[in-house]
Scaffold this motif. Structure first.
Motif, PDB file in Angstrom:
ATOM      1  N   GLN A   1       0.856  -1.178   0.000  1.00 22.83           N
ATOM      2  CA  GLN A   1       0.000   0.000   0.000  1.00 22.83           C
ATOM      3  C   GLN A   1       0.898   1.235   0.000  1.00 22.83           C
ATOM      4  OE1 GLN A   1      -2.534  -0.356   3.389  1.00 22.83           O
ATOM      5  NE2 GLN A   1      -3.685  -2.075   2.552  1.00 22.83           N
ATOM      6  N   TYR A   2       0.395   2.311  -0.562  1.00 18.74           N
ATOM      7  CA  TYR A   2       1.193   3.525  -0.712  1.00 18.74           C
ATOM      8  C   TYR A   2       0.522   4.700  -0.027  1.00 18.74           C
ATOM      9  CZ  TYR A   2       3.784   0.851  -4.146  1.00 18.74           C
ATOM     10  OH  TYR A   2       4.540  -0.120  -4.757  1.00 18.74           O
ATOM     11  N   ASN A   3       1.355   5.592   0.499  1.00 15.99           N
ATOM     12  CA  ASN A   3       0.853   6.836   1.088  1.00 15.99           C
ATOM     13  C   ASN A   3       0.481   7.803  -0.018  1.00 15.99           C
ATOM     14  OD1 ASN A   3       1.319   5.961   3.721  1.00 15.99           O
ATOM     15  ND2 ASN A   3       3.416   6.738   3.729  1.00 15.99           N
ATOM     16  N   GLN A   4      -0.048   8.970   0.366  1.00 16.16           N
ATOM     17  CA  GLN A   4      -0.451   9.966  -0.616  1.00 16.16           C
ATOM     18  C   GLN A   4       0.739  10.539  -1.377  1.00 16.16           C
ATOM     19  OE1 GLN A   4      -2.609  12.830   1.640  1.00 16.16           O
ATOM     20  NE2 GLN A   4      -4.440  11.561   1.818  1.00 16.16           N
ATOM     21  N   ASP A   5       1.915  10.575  -0.732  1.00 10.23           N
ATOM     22  CA  ASP A   5       3.090  11.138  -1.408  1.00 10.23           C
ATOM     23  C   ASP A   5       3.827  10.112  -2.263  1.00 10.23           C
ATOM     24  OD1 ASP A   5       4.203   9.597   0.577  1.00 10.23           O
ATOM     25  OD2 ASP A   5       5.508  11.162   1.361  1.00 10.23           O
ATOM     26  N   GLY A   6       3.321   8.899  -2.342  1.00 16.59           N
ATOM     27  CA  GLY A   6       3.912   7.883  -3.197  1.00 16.59           C
ATOM     28  C   GLY A   6       4.885   6.961  -2.485  1.00 16.59           C
ATOM     29  N   SER A   7       5.167   7.197  -1.213  1.00 10.32           N
ATOM     30  CA  SER A   7       6.070   6.323  -0.475  1.00 10.32           C
ATOM     31  C   SER A   7       5.297   5.124   0.056  1.00 10.32           C
ATOM     32  CB  SER A   7       6.717   7.086   0.680  1.00 10.32           C
ATOM     33  OG  SER A   7       5.747   7.519   1.597  1.00 10.32           O
ATOM     34  N   PRO A   8       5.969   3.991   0.184  1.00  9.06           N
ATOM     35  CA  PRO A   8       5.271   2.805   0.688  1.00  9.06           C
ATOM     36  C   PRO A   8       4.778   3.021   2.129  1.00  9.06           C
ATOM     37  CG  PRO A   8       7.409   2.211  -0.225  1.00  9.06           C
ATOM     38  CD  PRO A   8       7.337   3.694  -0.193  1.00  9.06           C
ATOM     39  N   THR A   9       3.673   2.411   2.475  1.00  5.20           N
ATOM     40  CA  THR A   9       3.143   2.511   3.830  1.00  5.20           C
ATOM     41  C   THR A   9       4.142   1.894   4.810  1.00  5.20           C
ATOM     42  OG1 THR A   9       0.910   2.311   2.972  1.00  5.20           O
ATOM     43  CG2 THR A   9       1.197   1.918   5.319  1.00  5.20           C
ATOM     44  N   GLY A  10       4.383   2.561   5.909  1.00  8.41           N
ATOM     45  CA  GLY A  10       5.358   2.085   6.884  1.00  8.41           C
ATOM     46  C   GLY A  10       6.712   2.743   6.683  1.00  8.41           C
ATOM     47  N   SER A  11       6.875   3.423   5.565  1.00 11.13           N
ATOM     48  CA  SER A  11       8.103   4.160   5.304  1.00 11.13           C
ATOM     49  C   SER A  11       8.028   5.486   6.054  1.00 11.13           C
ATOM     50  CB  SER A  11       8.236   4.412   3.801  1.00 11.13           C
ATOM     51  OG  SER A  11       9.280   5.318   3.553  1.00 11.13           O
ATOM     52  N   PRO A  12       9.150   5.987   6.548  1.00 13.79           N
ATOM     53  CA  PRO A  12       9.097   7.240   7.288  1.00 13.79           C
ATOM     54  C   PRO A  12       8.745   8.432   6.408  1.00 13.79           C
ATOM     55  CG  PRO A  12      11.353   6.479   7.089  1.00 13.79           C
ATOM     56  CD  PRO A  12      10.483   5.409   6.548  1.00 13.79           C
ATOM     57  N   GLY A  13       8.958   8.331   5.122  1.00 13.42           N
ATOM     58  CA  GLY A  13       8.589   9.412   4.217  1.00 13.42           C
ATOM     59  C   GLY A  13       9.519  10.605   4.327  1.00 13.42           C
ATOM     60  N   ILE A  14       9.081  11.703   3.783  1.00 11.92           N
ATOM     61  CA  ILE A  14       9.906  12.909   3.754  1.00 11.92           C
ATOM     62  C   ILE A  14      10.045  13.508   5.152  1.00 11.92           C
ATOM     63  CG2 ILE A  14       9.993  15.263   2.855  1.00 11.92           C
ATOM     64  CD1 ILE A  14       8.851  14.179   0.270  1.00 11.92           C
ATOM     65  N   MET A  15       8.990  13.493   5.934  1.00 10.04           N
ATOM     66  CA  MET A  15       9.073  14.049   7.302  1.00 10.04           C
ATOM     67  C   MET A  15      10.072  13.251   8.144  1.00 10.04           C
ATOM     68  SD  MET A  15       7.480  16.783   7.661  1.00 10.04           S
ATOM     69  CE  MET A  15       7.582  16.924   9.424  1.00 10.04           C
ATOM     70  N   GLY A  16      10.095  11.951   7.989  1.00 14.38           N
ATOM     71  CA  GLY A  16      11.065  11.137   8.722  1.00 14.38           C
ATOM     72  C   GLY A  16      12.489  11.464   8.315  1.00 14.38           C
ATOM     73  N   PHE A  17      12.684  11.702   7.000  1.00 12.89           N
ATOM     74  CA  PHE A  17      14.018  12.079   6.518  1.00 12.89           C
ATOM     75  C   PHE A  17      14.439  13.423   7.096  1.00 12.89           C
ATOM     76  CE2 PHE A  17      16.527  14.480   3.417  1.00 12.89           C
ATOM     77  CZ  PHE A  17      17.681  13.703   3.423  1.00 12.89           C
ATOM     78  N   ILE A  18      13.531  14.386   7.109  1.00  8.72           N
ATOM     79  CA  ILE A  18      13.855  15.724   7.618  1.00  8.72           C
ATOM     80  C   ILE A  18      14.177  15.667   9.109  1.00  8.72           C
ATOM     81  CG2 ILE A  18      12.880  18.012   8.072  1.00  8.72           C
ATOM     82  CD1 ILE A  18      11.377  17.717   5.387  1.00  8.72           C
ATOM     83  N   ILE A  19      13.392  14.928   9.867  1.00  5.11           N
ATOM     84  CA  ILE A  19      13.644  14.814  11.310  1.00  5.11           C
ATOM     85  C   ILE A  19      14.977  14.114  11.570  1.00  5.11           C
ATOM     86  CG2 ILE A  19      12.841  13.700  13.428  1.00  5.11           C
ATOM     87  CD1 ILE A  19       9.983  14.302  12.454  1.00  5.11           C
ATOM     88  N   THR A  20      15.275  13.061  10.804  1.00  4.75           N
ATOM     89  CA  THR A  20      16.555  12.359  10.958  1.00  4.75           C
ATOM     90  C   THR A  20      17.715  13.278  10.597  1.00  4.75           C
ATOM     91  OG1 THR A  20      15.460  10.277  10.421  1.00  4.75           O
ATOM     92  CG2 THR A  20      17.859  10.318  10.277  1.00  4.75           C
ATOM     93  N   LEU A  21      17.567  14.070   9.559  1.00  5.54           N
ATOM     94  CA  LEU A  21      18.604  15.017   9.155  1.00  5.54           C
ATOM     95  C   LEU A  21      18.846  16.054  10.252  1.00  5.54           C
ATOM     96  CD1 LEU A  21      20.457  16.006   6.843  1.00  5.54           C
ATOM     97  CD2 LEU A  21      18.569  17.496   6.152  1.00  5.54           C
ATOM     98  N   ILE A  22      17.784  16.581  10.824  1.00  7.85           N
ATOM     99  CA  ILE A  22      17.923  17.570  11.907  1.00  7.85           C
ATOM    100  C   ILE A  22      18.623  16.949  13.114  1.00  7.85           C
ATOM    101  CG2 ILE A  22      16.607  18.945  13.581  1.00  7.85           C
ATOM    102  CD1 ILE A  22      14.594  19.468  11.307  1.00  7.85           C
ATOM    103  N   LEU A  23      18.242  15.731  13.475  1.00  4.90           N
ATOM    104  CA  LEU A  23      18.900  15.056  14.599  1.00  4.90           C
ATOM    105  C   LEU A  23      20.376  14.803  14.311  1.00  4.90           C
ATOM    106  CD1 LEU A  23      16.200  12.475  15.753  1.00  4.90           C
ATOM    107  CD2 LEU A  23      17.017  14.473  16.985  1.00  4.90           C
ATOM    108  N   GLY A  24      20.699  14.402  13.094  1.00  4.04           N
ATOM    109  CA  GLY A  24      22.096  14.168  12.723  1.00  4.04           C
ATOM    110  C   GLY A  24      22.927  15.434  12.809  1.00  4.04           C
ATOM    111  N   ILE A  25      22.386  16.536  12.287  1.00  2.00           N
ATOM    112  CA  ILE A  25      23.101  17.814  12.367  1.00  2.00           C
ATOM    113  C   ILE A  25      23.266  18.238  13.823  1.00  2.00           C
ATOM    114  CG2 ILE A  25      22.916  20.281  11.826  1.00  2.00           C
ATOM    115  CD1 ILE A  25      21.612  19.421   9.164  1.00  2.00           C
ATOM    116  N   GLY A  26      22.228  18.044  14.624  1.00  2.00           N
ATOM    117  CA  GLY A  26      22.315  18.385  16.048  1.00  2.00           C
ATOM    118  C   GLY A  26      23.385  17.588  16.777  1.00  2.00           C
ATOM    119  N   ILE A  27      23.494  16.307  16.468  1.00  2.28           N
ATOM    120  CA  ILE A  27      24.507  15.460  17.107  1.00  2.28           C
ATOM    121  C   ILE A  27      25.905  15.904  16.700  1.00  2.28           C
ATOM    122  CG2 ILE A  27      25.466  13.129  17.119  1.00  2.28           C
ATOM    123  CD1 ILE A  27      22.556  12.116  17.079  1.00  2.28           C
TER     124      ILE A  27
END
Length: 109
Positions: free
Chosen positions: A20-46
């Motif tokens: 199944q796919y989300n509205q943005d085209g990513s597979p369901t259960g995938s973190p999507g773009i928001m997950g990538f952005i949050i991970t990027l912010i955490l990485g930069i913070g670390i």
């Protein structure tokens, strides 16, 4: 060796699951773009936190070296006042005199 019944069950289960796919085209259960952005912010913070801690550790080391040099100078001045006849003019002479006094104290222990 896999039992034939188990193998057929795994194949049926794999075929039964539909992607199944989300509205943005990513597979369901995938973190999507928001997950990538949050991970990027955490990485930069670390990374920034690691740089800050390195800077603080370096500053602490410099303060310790300065305090030890000041203590050596004070010991040398105190030793100079006790002996009275020794003329000390440079910081290196003060440090050498302090080191001599430390070795004397260590032998008396």
């Amino acid at each position: 060796m896999i039992h034939p019944l188990l193998a057929s069950t795994v194949i049926v289960a794999a075929d039964a699951t539909q992607q199944q796919y989300n509205q943005d085209g990513s597979p369901t259960g995938s973190p999507g773009i928001m997950g990538f952005i949050i991970t990027l912010i955490l990485g930069i913070g670390i990374i920034l936190l690691m740089l800050d801690m390195t800077r603080r550790a370096r500053r602490l080391r410099y303060r310790n070296e300065y305090a030890m040099a000041r203590e050596a100078e004070e010991r040398a001045r105190a030793l100079q006042e006790q002996e009275g006849s020794v003329s000390v003019t440079t910081a290196d002479d003060l440090k050498n005199l302090a080191l001599k006094s430390e070795t004397r104290e260590n032998f008396h222990l």
